[in-house]
Design a protein around this motif. Structure first.
Motif, short mmCIF file in Angstrom:
data_model
loop_
_atom_site.label_atom_id
_atom_site.label_comp_id
_atom_site.label_asym_id
_atom_site.label_seq_id
_atom_site.Cartn_x
_atom_site.Cartn_y
_atom_site.Cartn_z
N VAL A 9 4.84 65.13 -76.34
CA VAL A 9 5.33 64.75 -75.01
C VAL A 9 5.14 65.90 -74.03
O VAL A 9 5.53 67.03 -74.29
N THR A 14 2.24 61.17 -72.61
CA THR A 14 2.78 61.10 -73.97
C THR A 14 1.68 60.60 -74.89
O THR A 14 0.95 59.67 -74.55
N SER A 218 8.92 52.47 -73.95
CA SER A 218 7.95 53.53 -73.69
C SER A 218 7.10 53.72 -74.95
O SER A 218 7.45 53.22 -76.02
N PRO A 220 6.54 56.12 -77.22
CA PRO A 220 7.12 56.56 -78.51
C PRO A 220 7.94 55.47 -79.20
O PRO A 220 7.83 55.28 -80.41
N VAL A 237 8.61 64.83 -83.60
CA VAL A 237 8.61 64.75 -82.14
C VAL A 237 8.76 66.16 -81.59
O VAL A 237 9.67 66.90 -81.97
N SER A 239 9.42 67.06 -78.47
CA SER A 239 10.30 67.17 -77.30
C SER A 239 11.72 66.86 -77.75
O SER A 239 11.97 65.81 -78.35
N GLU A 241 14.34 66.09 -75.92
CA GLU A 241 14.87 64.92 -75.20
C GLU A 241 14.33 63.62 -75.79
O GLU A 241 15.08 62.67 -76.04
N THR A 242 13.01 63.58 -76.03
CA THR A 242 12.40 62.37 -76.61
C THR A 242 12.88 62.17 -78.04
O THR A 242 13.11 61.03 -78.47
N ARG A 245 16.15 60.39 -77.94
CA ARG A 245 15.97 58.97 -77.59
C ARG A 245 15.42 58.19 -78.78
O ARG A 245 15.86 57.08 -79.07
N VAL A 246 14.44 58.79 -79.46
CA VAL A 246 13.84 58.14 -80.62
C VAL A 246 14.87 57.95 -81.73
O VAL A 246 14.97 56.88 -82.34
N HIS A 263 12.87 66.70 -85.29
CA HIS A 263 12.37 67.43 -84.13
C HIS A 263 11.44 68.53 -84.61
O HIS A 263 11.75 69.22 -85.59
#
Length: 493
Positions: A9, A14, A218, A220, A237, A239, A241-242, A245-246, A263
């Protein structure tokens, strides 16, 4: 087979990579500026009813009022439902004024993005996709994609989804990629869609006009919806933040797989872990080297994609037929991977090296079909022709990787070739002759690329002298660094 999903990301882009056995198999790209509204659901208000157009304009929070046609408005089902004819099984569409009125609040879904000065197009026939199904919350229809042609399979899927839906008053469409899927896979989707629809209903109840109540996922989250399964060992991942969310998404809809998501804080770029960055660059080249020394040439055109198989420097240890067979087997596997990696769709022709042995031909076809089995897009492979060609189709999902990342070359306008300096030289000579016949001038100035000017002055000096004598005027040549090889100007002074 080990499988991992990498999610990279950056603020404006992305990318998602699917890695199988340490090799990049798929890559998906989404850019912030190109994210559309299609699939999003909003609470709107009818702004204006246009009886002459059988349509209404709806304010739903987008930049411009969006367009809702009468045929895209949910109406009571006919007394005798017509399977597969959602919206078509009704009598003629009533006047728009009988369906909506100005000021009415209405829940709508975007079915076409705004283009130019036109607003988005809307529908009240809501649909929410999952991996194998599409939920139709305002319909009891149970349909199967027409692309699933086997009657027994169609019946199996229909009975299975009907059983899983139970007394649930919702409609479903079975998507093409549900073909051959197990009861567990479809049950997972029915549960997932049920949860999503409950969340949407809660959002609708508390939303104000102009608010979005459902957003198409989105990249991802879409990737995990469509690709995360028990066989995936890790989802990494880069990021924070992402990642959060994931993780929230997976905990909500696939809690049994939440421990697979992690992460990635490493300094080394995540796409460099398995050489994915280099693979993406190689996927933009026409030539694909094979381990045996052979190679493929992948050529994407408007009509179809062709893949040519060549032995290259591979001579093998036995006879020619054995060499060809081994090369074709490797090429079948490589071609299947390239189709996924480059996201090539439509008609595909693979030109294998000619084989005289019928058993070898069958083995190569089987190898191709086996390699394509892991492809999420639907593929159909036809028998090998007498010329050694294999015709196949692959369902087109989105633009190919090349079309997403590249644009036509400005120098050759996408032809892939340039006129030689010699060809341009003779074009310039013809243009000079044409110009002096049409216009009066004392002398001429020719501006062209350095390569063309150098060639004229070095190799064509005698021809220039003859031309000056023929037209009775002097010609001066000037090299322009910013001119492409095909570009030139003949100026009359």
């Amino acid at each position: 087979m080990s499988e991992e999903i990498l999610i990279n990301v950056t603020p404006r882009e992305t990318r998602v990579a699917v890695i199988e056995n340490g090799m990049l198999q798929e890559v998906h790209v989404e850019r912030a500026q190109k994210r559309g509204y299609v699939g999003n659901i909003y609470k709107g208000r009818v702004q204006r009813v246009m009886p002459g157009m059988q349509a209404a304009f709806v304010e739903c929070g987008l930049e411009r009022a969006a367009f809702l046609h009468a045929s895209d408005i949910v109406r009571p089902a006919p007394a005798i439902p017509v399977e597969g004819a959602e919206g078509n099984g009704h009598a003629p569409t009533p006047p728009i004024g009988e369906l909506v009125h100005e000021g009415q609040e209405i829940v709508v879904q975007v079915i076409k993005d705004p283009i130019g000065s036109k607003g988005a197009r809307l529908s009240t026939h809501l649909s929410i996709p999952s991996r194998y199904l599409v939920l139709l919350p305002y319909s009891r229809m149970l349909g199967v994609s027409a692309r699933i042609e086997d009657d027994d399979e169609r019946q199996r899927l229909k009975e299975l989804v009907a059983e899983l839906a139970g007394e649930n008053p919702l409609g479903y469409i079975v998507r093409t990629n549900a073909e051959g899927q197990s009861r567990e896979a479809l049950a997972f989707d029915v549960t997932y869609l049920g949860k999503v629809w409950r969340v949407v209903q809660e959002n609708i109840a508390k939303a104000r006009v102009g608010e979005r109540v459902y957003e198409e996922l989105s990249l991802p989250l879409r990737a995990l919806r469509d690709a995360l399964h028990e066989g995936v060992e890790k989802v990494r991942v880069d990021s924070r933040e992402t990642f959060e969310r994931v993780l929230k998404f997976v905990n909500k809809f696939m809690p049994q797989l939440a421990d697979r998501v992690e992460h990635y804080p490493g300094e080394r770029p995540i796409f460099d872990l398995y050489g994915a960055e280099d693979e993406i660059q190689r996927a933009l080249n026409k030539e694909v080297p094979l381990k045996s020394g052979g190679y493929l040439i992948v050529d994407q055109t408007e009509a179809m994609t062709t893949i040519d198989v060549n032995t290259g420097g591979f001579l093998g240890s036995r006879n020619l037929e054995e060499t060809v067979y081994r090369t074709n087997l490797e090429a079948a596997q490589a071609a299947a991977r390239q189709l996924r990696l480059r996201n090539l769709g439509g008609i595909i022709i693979i030109d294998f090296i000619d084989m005289t042995d019928a058993e070898h031909q069958q083995q190569v076809l089987r190898q191709l079909e086996k390699a394509l089995a892991r492809d999420h897009a639907k593929t159909t492979v036809y028998p090998m022709s007498p010329l050694g060609l294999v015709e196949m189709t692959r369902k087109r999902t989105t633009e190919s990787l090349e079309r997403q990342l590249c644009e036509p070359c400005p120098a050759c306008n996408g032809r892939g070739t340039l006129k030689t300096a010699e060809t341009v030289t003779y074009e310039i000579f013809r243009e000079i002759t044409r110009a002096v016949r049409q216009f009066e001038a004392e002398k001429l100035l020719v501006m062209a690329s350095a390569k063309v000017v150098n060639r004229i002055l070095e190799e064509e000096s005698a021809a220039v002298a003859e031309l000056e004598e023929f037209i009775g005027k002097t010609i001066r040549f000037q090299a322009e660094e910013h001119y492409s090889q095909e570009q030139y100007d003949v100026v009359l002074l």
